[in-house]
Enzyme design. Structure first.
Site, PDB file in Angstrom:
ATOM      1  N   GLY A 142       0.827  -1.218   0.000  1.00 30.25           N
ATOM      2  CA  GLY A 142       0.000   0.000   0.000  1.00 30.25           C
ATOM      3  C   GLY A 142       0.848   1.249   0.000  1.00 30.25           C
ATOM      4  CB  ALA A 143       4.259   1.847  -1.056  1.00 31.71           C
ATOM      5  CG  ASN A 144      -1.192   3.375  -3.973  1.00 27.27           C
ATOM      6  OD1 ASN A 144      -1.234   2.272  -3.442  1.00 27.27           O
ATOM      7  ND2 ASN A 144      -2.242   4.158  -4.067  1.00 27.27           N
ATOM      8  CB  SER A 198      -4.462   1.583  14.335  1.00 28.85           C
ATOM      9  OG  SER A 198      -5.215   2.605  14.932  1.00 28.85           O
ATOM     10  CE1 TYR A 205      -7.775   0.580   9.866  1.00 30.70           C
ATOM     11  CE2 TYR A 205      -8.162   1.391  12.089  1.00 30.70           C
ATOM     12  CZ  TYR A 205      -7.384   1.345  10.952  1.00 30.70           C
ATOM     13  OH  TYR A 205      -6.199   2.050  10.904  1.00 30.70           O
ATOM     14  N   GLY A 246       2.436   4.914   3.670  1.00 27.74           N
ATOM     15  CA  GLY A 246       3.247   3.987   2.872  1.00 27.74           C
ATOM     16  C   GLY A 246       4.083   4.730   1.849  1.00 27.74           C
ATOM     17  N   GLY A 256      -0.428   7.962   1.210  1.00 23.87           N
ATOM     18  CA  GLY A 256      -0.362   8.105   2.658  1.00 23.87           C
ATOM     19  C   GLY A 256       0.981   7.761   3.286  1.00 23.87           C
TER      20      GLY A 256
HETATM   21  N1  LIG Z   1      -4.049   7.693   8.892  1.00 27.08           N
HETATM   22  C1  LIG Z   1      -4.174   7.428  10.179  1.00 27.08           C
HETATM   23  O1  LIG Z   1      -4.614   8.269  10.961  1.00 27.08           O
HETATM   24  C2  LIG Z   1      -3.778   6.085  10.717  1.00 27.08           C
HETATM   25  C3  LIG Z   1      -3.868   5.893  12.118  1.00 27.08           C
HETATM   26  C4  LIG Z   1      -3.487   4.654  12.632  1.00 27.08           C
HETATM   27  C5  LIG Z   1      -3.022   3.664  11.788  1.00 27.08           C
HETATM   28  N2  LIG Z   1      -2.951   3.872  10.442  1.00 27.08           N
HETATM   29  C6  LIG Z   1      -2.475   2.776   9.603  1.00 27.08           C
HETATM   30  O2  LIG Z   1      -1.506   3.262   8.701  1.00 27.08           O
HETATM   31  C7  LIG Z   1      -1.483   2.427   7.533  1.00 27.08           C
HETATM   32  C8  LIG Z   1      -1.457   3.285   6.292  1.00 27.08           C
HETATM   33  O3  LIG Z   1      -2.669   4.011   6.223  1.00 27.08           O
HETATM   34  P1  LIG Z   1      -2.779   5.453   5.564  1.00 27.08           P
HETATM   35  O4  LIG Z   1      -3.306   6.358   6.609  1.00 27.08           O
HETATM   36  O5  LIG Z   1      -1.541   5.832   4.865  1.00 27.08           O
HETATM   37  O6  LIG Z   1      -3.990   5.211   4.535  1.00 27.08           O
HETATM   38  P2  LIG Z   1      -4.069   5.246   2.946  1.00 27.08           P
HETATM   39  O7  LIG Z   1      -3.502   6.504   2.420  1.00 27.08           O
HETATM   40  O8  LIG Z   1      -5.508   4.952   2.617  1.00 27.08           O
HETATM   41  O9  LIG Z   1      -3.169   4.025   2.497  1.00 27.08           O
HETATM   42  C9  LIG Z   1      -3.627   2.721   2.481  1.00 27.08           C
HETATM   43  C10 LIG Z   1      -2.976   2.002   1.333  1.00 27.08           C
HETATM   44  O10 LIG Z   1      -3.420   0.630   1.355  1.00 27.08           O
HETATM   45  C11 LIG Z   1      -3.713   0.251   0.038  1.00 27.08           C
HETATM   46  N3  LIG Z   1      -4.633  -0.870  -0.069  1.00 27.08           N
HETATM   47  C12 LIG Z   1      -5.953  -0.883   0.218  1.00 27.08           C
HETATM   48  N4  LIG Z   1      -6.470  -2.076  -0.101  1.00 27.08           N
HETATM   49  C13 LIG Z   1      -5.469  -2.832  -0.587  1.00 27.08           C
HETATM   50  C14 LIG Z   1      -5.383  -4.151  -1.113  1.00 27.08           C
HETATM   51  N5  LIG Z   1      -6.472  -4.928  -1.224  1.00 27.08           N
HETATM   52  N6  LIG Z   1      -4.199  -4.611  -1.525  1.00 27.08           N
HETATM   53  C15 LIG Z   1      -3.098  -3.818  -1.458  1.00 27.08           C
HETATM   54  N7  LIG Z   1      -3.123  -2.558  -1.017  1.00 27.08           N
HETATM   55  C16 LIG Z   1      -4.291  -2.068  -0.575  1.00 27.08           C
HETATM   56  C17 LIG Z   1      -4.317   1.496  -0.577  1.00 27.08           C
HETATM   57  O11 LIG Z   1      -4.309   1.395  -1.995  1.00 27.08           O
HETATM   58  P3  LIG Z   1      -5.403   2.174  -2.894  1.00 27.08           P
HETATM   59  O12 LIG Z   1      -4.961   3.586  -2.927  1.00 27.08           O
HETATM   60  O13 LIG Z   1      -5.341   1.492  -4.211  1.00 27.08           O
HETATM   61  O14 LIG Z   1      -6.730   2.015  -2.219  1.00 27.08           O
HETATM   62  C18 LIG Z   1      -3.383   2.561  -0.031  1.00 27.08           C
HETATM   63  O15 LIG Z   1      -2.239   2.674  -0.827  1.00 27.08           O
HETATM   64  C19 LIG Z   1      -2.697   1.514   7.655  1.00 27.08           C
HETATM   65  O16 LIG Z   1      -2.269   0.244   8.086  1.00 27.08           O
HETATM   66  C20 LIG Z   1      -3.545   2.169   8.704  1.00 27.08           C
HETATM   67  O17 LIG Z   1      -4.336   1.225   9.409  1.00 27.08           O
HETATM   68  C21 LIG Z   1      -3.322   5.070   9.884  1.00 27.08           C
END
Ligand SMILES: NC(=O)c1ccc[n+]([C@@H]2O[C@H](COP(=O)([O-])OP(=O)(O)OC[C@H]3O[C@@H](n4cnc5c(N)ncnc54)[C@H](OP(=O)(O)O)[C@@H]3O)[C@@H](O)[C@H]2O)c1
Length: 368
Positions: free
Chosen positions: A131-133, A260, A293, A137, A135
């Protein structure tokens, strides 16, 4: 003290601060000396503390040392495309006669990935980030690549993956980055990804299990499992199993599970205290997106702890991490209420350097 500021270690009240007219410089072989411009003389001792110092380690990744026509040493930062006479290693000096080190917190909630990696050369390290595209990642992939690591962006959407690679290459054209297709909602895709990676015959030093969905509607994957559970936990669990042999061969290696703090607000045991498997992949009737979640994030931690227990004797560690609360990534995009909450919280939470254009687009779920 610009070098200290650059490294996030600025401390203007310290005895390290130079009096006006003084400048800190380094020799070619890394010894620190002090130039007094008012009296036009130089000395080895710090004018205030009297200490002698030398720089520790090599130049940060992407930097080179050059000599100008007057014989003066200067430094080229190829990544940020700038030139300076200030040695970046001045942020990491050690005393010639080291005294007992003091413990001091170097990083806090405002530190960026780039600041933390400052001074590290990751050349030769191979990293996979799911999921590195977007946020967290993407920021992680970019920061590791800008410090020399070969980073594979494992993304479910190939064009978004390639777009992310291009965004990193714009910052550093020599970055070693590549996008590969991985859809965690399909165990077959996970298997194909692992085979494609293994066919490259490269080691794997860091596996970052970052991808996740949040607030997703109930939907079964092609493997007949609830999608949040499969994407956030089971897909990663399977990926680690398939790559375990490469990790062991590449030791020292590490797995990082991006979990999280919300894992606290859930339970996966039934009333008698036994693990309730039906809670992991619930039916539509029993599904609540937020709870699903939280459970998946709890699974991330339990898995990481057990993985560390089993693999750390073989040189492969595993840690789970909470990246911060309500970071404005793309994670909120599945429900306008989450988008509103994340928007309201945005001024008070950690911010991402890059916010992708699709941040408000809903995720697509292929529900067979
Ligand atoms: N943001 C926060 O406040 C927060 C807080 C606590 C923990 N986290 C954790 O941080 C991590 C990164 O989250 P983020 O905030 O950066 O969110 P994000 O920007 O939505 O990134 C999530 C990534 O996961 C990918 N993904 C979703 N479904 C997938 C699948 N079936 N196969 C492969 N990749 C998939 C998404 O790809 P697409 O773009 O194609 O959908 C996107 O690149 C997550 O594990 C999240 O639980 C985030």
């Amino acid at each position: 003290m610009a070098a200290l500021k650059y490294a996030g270690l600025e401390d203007t009240d310290s005895e390290e601060e130079l009096p006006p007219g003084w400048e800190e410089r380094t020799t070619k072989d890394g010894w620190v000396y002090y130039a007094n411009h008012l009296e036009e003389k130089t000395q080895w001792e710090h004018p205030k503390s009297g200490k002698r110092k030398r720089v520790a380690g090599g130049l940060p990744y992407g930097w080179e040392q050059e000599t100008d026509e007057n014989g003066q040493v200067y430094f080229v930062d190829h990544i940020n495309k700038r030139t300076t006479y200030l040695d970046p290693r001045l942020a990491f000096t050690v005393e010639d006669n080291p005294v007992k080190p003091t413990t001091r917190q170097k990083y806090d909630g405002n530190s960026t990935a780039m600041e933390i990696l400052q001074g590290h050369d990751l050349s030769g390290k191979v990293v996979i980030i799911t999921g590195a595209n977007s946020g967290i990642g993407f920021e992680t992939a970019k920061s590791l690549a800008l410090h020399g690591a070969y980073v594979i962006l494992a993304c479910r959407n190939t064009s978004r993956g390639n777009d992310a690679v291009q965004r990193i290459l714009v910052e550093w054209h020599k970055a070693k980055v590549e996008a590969m297709t991985l859809d965690l909602a399909s165990l077959q895709s996970v298997q194909h990804f692992a085979e494609a990676f293994k066919s490259k015959n490269v080691p794997l030093h860091i596996l970052i299990c970052n991808a996740a969905v949040f607030g997703a509607p109930w939907c079964l994957t092609e493997d007949d499992l609830e999608s949040t559970f499969q994407v956030n936990h089971l897909g990663h669990f399977y990926l680690v199993q398939l790559l375990e042999d490469v990790l062991r061969r590449s030791s020292p290696a590490r797995v990082v599970m991006v979990s999280s703090e919300s894992h606290r607000f859930t339970e996966i045991k039934d009333s008698s205290g036994k693990l309730d498997f039906s809670l992991l992949s619930p039916s539509k009737k029993e599904y609540w997106a937020m709870l699903a979640y939280n459970r998946s994030k709890l699974c991330n931690i339990l898995f990481s702890n057990e993985l560390n227990r089993r693999l750390s004797p073989h040189g492969v560690t595993s840690n789970s991490v909470h990246p911060g609360n309500m970071i404005y990534s793309s994670i909120h995009r599945n429900w306008w209420v989450y988008t509103l909450l994340f928007t309201l919280a945005r001024p008070f939470t950690k911010s991402m350097v890059h916010t992708p254009d699709f941040v408000h687009e809903k995720q697509s779920f292929r529900c067979p």
